[in-house]
Design a protein around this motif. Structure first.
Motif, short mmCIF file in Angstrom:
data_model
loop_
_atom_site.label_atom_id
_atom_site.label_comp_id
_atom_site.label_asym_id
_atom_site.label_seq_id
_atom_site.Cartn_x
_atom_site.Cartn_y
_atom_site.Cartn_z
N ASN A 269 0.83 -1.21 0.00
CA ASN A 269 0.00 0.00 0.00
C ASN A 269 0.86 1.25 0.00
O ASN A 269 0.64 2.19 -0.78
CB ASN A 269 -0.92 0.03 1.23
CG ASN A 269 -2.13 -0.87 1.06
OD1 ASN A 269 -2.36 -1.41 -0.02
ND2 ASN A 269 -2.90 -1.04 2.13
N LEU A 270 1.86 1.27 0.90
CA LEU A 270 2.73 2.44 1.02
C LEU A 270 3.49 2.67 -0.28
O LEU A 270 3.59 3.81 -0.77
CB LEU A 270 3.71 2.24 2.18
CG LEU A 270 4.71 3.38 2.42
CD1 LEU A 270 3.98 4.68 2.74
CD2 LEU A 270 5.69 3.01 3.54
N ALA A 271 4.01 1.60 -0.86
CA ALA A 271 4.76 1.72 -2.11
C ALA A 271 3.87 2.26 -3.23
O ALA A 271 4.28 3.12 -4.02
CB ALA A 271 5.33 0.36 -2.50
N LEU A 272 2.63 1.76 -3.29
CA LEU A 272 1.69 2.20 -4.32
C LEU A 272 1.34 3.68 -4.17
O LEU A 272 1.31 4.44 -5.15
CB LEU A 272 0.42 1.34 -4.26
CG LEU A 272 -0.62 1.57 -5.35
CD1 LEU A 272 -0.03 1.28 -6.72
CD2 LEU A 272 -1.85 0.68 -5.09
N ILE A 273 1.11 4.11 -2.92
CA ILE A 273 0.75 5.51 -2.66
C ILE A 273 1.92 6.44 -2.99
O ILE A 273 1.74 7.49 -3.62
CB ILE A 273 0.33 5.69 -1.18
CG1 ILE A 273 -0.99 4.96 -0.91
CG2 ILE A 273 0.19 7.17 -0.84
CD1 ILE A 273 -1.30 4.79 0.57
N VAL A 274 3.14 6.04 -2.61
CA VAL A 274 4.33 6.87 -2.89
C VAL A 274 4.53 7.00 -4.41
O VAL A 274 4.79 8.09 -4.92
CB VAL A 274 5.58 6.27 -2.22
CG1 VAL A 274 6.83 6.97 -2.73
CG2 VAL A 274 5.49 6.40 -0.71
#
Length: 515
Positions: A269-274
């Motif tokens: 999730n974090l990687a996708l948002i960044v």
């Protein structure tokens, strides 16, 4: 305890370093476009016929009463002092919201650093953008006070009245939000309606009796002229705001949906948002400025925390204030002819307070917010004031003194001083009403200790033609930035001299026999 001490030291160092970046640059550099407009609006001798902004009336009144006339450095100092005042307002707002009895030094410093970040875009002088932020911070303080008090409503009305003179479109949107909150709290009645209108009427009466000018007269005079300007068409102004809403929604909605998916992989999730935030930041970068990436990242953080929050545990007042904080950057921007993404860093303070509000029960997370701002704010200041200022020339190149008014000096580039000396020598015998600067360059008149005839700035051909249909009749010198062609061919009695500078070419059209 040791971690708290390190956190306090970090915030203090960041604040002092940021303040040093501002103060060491306060007598250097000058932007001859927007900053020229800001300074002429503060000049009590400057006419403002058919203007978009009316806050010059306050400075004309101050000059009439006390003989106060601000210079370039005075204007920059005043903006800095107003930001300190705004940080106090934000601290009072936080105290009211969290029902605390005392202020927190840490919160006050974080708020001040967020306000300092407004220096990342546009020149450092006092402007309608910085003034609107300060007024909005004061408005937050009052709107968070105990409900139903008539004096509070009257003071809110006074702030909205001030905002009418600073930026009338922002006054309208903030007024709508105010009435919406009063309806929500069941406080809207005939008394509160009077409180909204009365302060403006009092100020109008004061200005009309003292200066024979008022906002209403200005609006009447400017209606047709502003309507003719392509950059102030209503559809374009609305589009400027909606474009910002679109890009922020494009990062906020996916982030919110990922946040409410309880079983999703957090690392992915974090990687996708960044990745999404970086892509949107790149696509929306219309100039070398990058400060809008901060707003996109903050929007993602807000959306994530909103999705993770158990709203049943959140008091109604905090819900109301969070909604207001999210809306404020769009409300204050409304009416600007500048791309929302470029201007939005001025309003970061409101989303930052919203982020702190959503993390206030998690000490580690709120400290991370504080640490982030302590690093980001100095970087934004270093970029916006020193490396890539609005004039596009690094500030350390401004090391040649120029006396722009008796006893008042500013350090400029040697190239700019050379041009000023040349123009001054050729126009020294001309009256102010015989000399005009056209197309986004009123700052040259400030640096030559002159005022601009009729208007503090002529931004485009349509505005120039509206006020001077027979242009160039009556003028003996025209300082011309070739953003557009002149409305009429110049007669053979004019001769041209071109100055090529790093900021762009400048042309001086001078009558061969001006006398």
């Amino acid at each position: 305890m040791e971690k708290n001490k390190r956190f306090n030291i970090l915030l203090t160092f960041s604040c002092l370093f940021s303040l040093a970046l501002i103060l060491f640059g306060i007598n250097k550099g000058f932007d001859w476009s927007d900053e020229g407009l800001y300074l002429l609006l503060l000049d009590p001798d400057q006419e403002n016929f058919a203007g978009v902004y009316f806050y010059d009336l306050f400075f004309k009144l101050a000059f009439q009463g006390f003989g106060t006339k601000l210079g370039i450095i005075d204007s920059r100092v005043l903006r800095l002092l107003f930001y300190f005042l705004a940080a106090i307002f934000c601290s009072e707002f936080w105290k009211n919201l969290k029902q605390k009895s005392t202020y927190s030094w840490n919160y006050a410093v974080v708020f001040l650093l967020a306000l300092f970040s407004g220096y990342a875009f546009l020149p450092p002088s006092l402007s309608y953008n910085s003034l609107s932020v300060v007024i909005a911070c004061a408005w937050l303080t009052l709107i968070s006070k105990e409900s139903g008090k008539l004096l509070t409503h009257l003071l809110i009305g006074f702030l909205l009245a001030l905002l009418v003179y600073v930026k009338i479109t922002a006054a309208f949107t903030l007024g709508v939000i105010t009435m919406g909150l009063w309806f929500w709290r069941k406080e809207f009645n005939w008394k509160s309606s009077i409180c909204l209108i009365l302060p403006f009427l009092i100020l109008e009466l004061l200005f009309y009796t003292s200066l024979n000018q008022s906002a209403i007269n200005r609006i009447k005079n400017s209606f047709d002229i502003i309507g003719a300007r392509p950059d102030y068409q209503w559809l374009l102004l609305i589009k400027n705001n909606l474009v910002g809403v679109f890009w922020i929604a494009l990062i906020a909605l996916p982030t919110f949906l990922l946040a409410i998916m309880r079983y999703a992989n957090k690392s992915w999730n974090l990687a996708l948002i960044v990745c999404l935030a970086l892509i949107i930041s790149y696509v929306t970068m219309v100039t070398q400025e990058w400060s809008h990436a901060i707003m996109i990242g903050t929007a993602a953080f807000l959306a994530w925390r909103i999705g993770k929050t158990d709203w049943r545990q959140v008091p109604l007042q905090e819900k109301q204030q969070l909604l207001v904080l999210i809306l404020l950057p769009f409300a204050l921007h409304f009416g600007s002819n500048v791309y929302w993404m470029r201007l939005s860093i001025h309003y970061w303070i409101f989303w930052l307070i919203g982020a702190m509000l959503l993390t206030s029960k998690e000490e580690k997370l709120i400290k991370r917010v504080g640490v982030s701002i302590s690093f980001l704010s100095p970087v934004l200041l270093l970029s916006g004031i020193w490396i890539m200022p609005f004039s596009e020339i690094p500030l350390w190149n401004s090391n040649t003194p120029w006396e722009y008014a008796p006893g008042k000096h500013i350090y400029l580039t040697s190239e700019m001083v050379e041009v000023l000396e040349n123009i001054k020598a050729q126009t020294i015998d001309l009256k102010d009403e015989e000399f005009i600067a056209v197309y986004r360059n009123p700052g040259w008149l400030v640096l030559l200790d002159r005022t601009s005839p009729h208007s503090p700035g002529f931004w485009d051909k349509e505005q120039l033609q509206s006020i001077y249909p027979d242009f160039p009749a009556g003028f003996k010198a025209i300082l011309y930035f070739p953003y557009q062609e002149l409305p009429n061919p110049l007669p053979s009695s004019f001769e041209s001299k071109e100055y090529k500078m790093a900021q762009g070419n400048l042309i001086l059209e001078l009558r061969k026999n001006p006398q």
